[in-house]
Design a protein around this motif. Structure first.
Motif, PDB file in Angstrom:
ATOM      1  N   PRO A 180       0.839  -1.205   0.000  1.00 45.07           N
ATOM      2  CA  PRO A 180       0.000   0.000   0.000  1.00 45.07           C
ATOM      3  C   PRO A 180       0.875   1.256   0.000  1.00 45.07           C
ATOM      4  O   PRO A 180       1.956   1.264   0.593  1.00 45.07           O
ATOM      5  N   PRO A 181       0.419   2.292  -0.672  1.00 47.84           N
ATOM      6  CA  PRO A 181       1.234   3.510  -0.747  1.00 47.84           C
ATOM      7  C   PRO A 181       1.250   4.253   0.592  1.00 47.84           C
ATOM      8  O   PRO A 181       0.348   4.116   1.409  1.00 47.84           O
ATOM      9  N   ALA A 241       0.685  13.768  -6.176  1.00 49.74           N
ATOM     10  CA  ALA A 241       1.560  12.599  -6.041  1.00 49.74           C
ATOM     11  C   ALA A 241       0.806  11.439  -5.389  1.00 49.74           C
ATOM     12  O   ALA A 241       0.957  10.276  -5.786  1.00 49.74           O
ATOM     13  N   ASP A 242      -0.021  11.750  -4.379  1.00 47.89           N
ATOM     14  CA  ASP A 242      -0.798  10.707  -3.706  1.00 47.89           C
ATOM     15  C   ASP A 242      -1.821  10.086  -4.658  1.00 47.89           C
ATOM     16  O   ASP A 242      -2.069   8.875  -4.601  1.00 47.89           O
ATOM     17  N   LEU A 243      -2.405  10.889  -5.526  1.00 45.30           N
ATOM     18  CA  LEU A 243      -3.361  10.372  -6.497  1.00 45.30           C
ATOM     19  C   LEU A 243      -2.680   9.388  -7.450  1.00 45.30           C
ATOM     20  O   LEU A 243      -3.216   8.313  -7.735  1.00 45.30           O
ATOM     21  N   TYR A 249      -1.584   1.707  -7.103  1.00 45.00           N
ATOM     22  CA  TYR A 249      -1.945   0.670  -6.148  1.00 45.00           C
ATOM     23  C   TYR A 249      -3.234  -0.042  -6.579  1.00 45.00           C
ATOM     24  O   TYR A 249      -3.317  -1.278  -6.541  1.00 45.00           O
ATOM     25  N   ILE A 250      -4.225   0.710  -7.010  1.00 45.09           N
ATOM     26  CA  ILE A 250      -5.486   0.123  -7.466  1.00 45.09           C
ATOM     27  C   ILE A 250      -5.256  -0.741  -8.700  1.00 45.09           C
ATOM     28  O   ILE A 250      -5.804  -1.840  -8.824  1.00 45.09           O
ATOM     29  N   SER A 251      -4.416  -0.278  -9.595  1.00 44.29           N
ATOM     30  CA  SER A 251      -4.093  -1.053 -10.790  1.00 44.29           C
ATOM     31  C   SER A 251      -3.412  -2.373 -10.419  1.00 44.29           C
ATOM     32  O   SER A 251      -3.735  -3.431 -10.974  1.00 44.29           O
ATOM     33  N   ARG A 258      -4.893  -6.168 -11.029  1.00 41.50           N
ATOM     34  CA  ARG A 258      -4.094  -7.155 -11.768  1.00 41.50           C
ATOM     35  C   ARG A 258      -3.954  -8.442 -10.944  1.00 41.50           C
ATOM     36  O   ARG A 258      -4.076  -9.537 -11.462  1.00 41.50           O
ATOM     37  N   GLN A 259      -3.729  -8.287  -9.651  1.00 37.59           N
ATOM     38  CA  GLN A 259      -3.572  -9.459  -8.816  1.00 37.59           C
ATOM     39  C   GLN A 259      -4.891 -10.208  -8.655  1.00 37.59           C
ATOM     40  O   GLN A 259      -4.940 -11.426  -8.710  1.00 37.59           O
ATOM     41  N   MET A 260      -5.992  -9.486  -8.499  1.00 39.48           N
ATOM     42  CA  MET A 260      -7.300 -10.126  -8.352  1.00 39.48           C
ATOM     43  C   MET A 260      -7.705 -10.844  -9.635  1.00 39.48           C
ATOM     44  O   MET A 260      -8.374 -11.871  -9.579  1.00 39.48           O
TER      45      MET A 260
END
Length: 77
Positions: free
Chosen positions: A35-36, A57-59, A65-67, A71-73
């Motif tokens: 997580p960021p 930068a946080d966006l 992170y969402i991407s 990808r993992q899911m």
């Protein structure tokens, strides 16, 4: 006569097997993404310009992170 009756009875039992679908657990591919660490909202207010930079930068980090999570899911399906 008995043999004919036996053959007819056994013929009635011969049917095609029906497919059975059983869910199987599939392990996910790869590790969980890290997580960021967000910079906005930590410490004293840095000013409008610097706060806007932190938010931008946080966006970008949140989108990455969402991407990675998506990808993992997708590998778990």
């Amino acid at each position: 006569m008995r043999a004919l009756l036996l053959v007819l009875l056994l013929t009635g039992c011969a049917s095609t097997p029906a497919p059975v679908r059983v869910p199987v657990a599939v392990s996910c591919l790869g590790r969980d993404p890290e997580p960021p660490v967000y910079r906005y909202g930590i410490g004293d207010y840095p000013g409008a310009t610097e706060a806007a930079r932190f938010l931008a930068a946080d966006l970008i980090e949140a989108q990455r992170y969402i991407s990675d999570l998506r990808r993992q899911m997708a590998g778990c399906r």
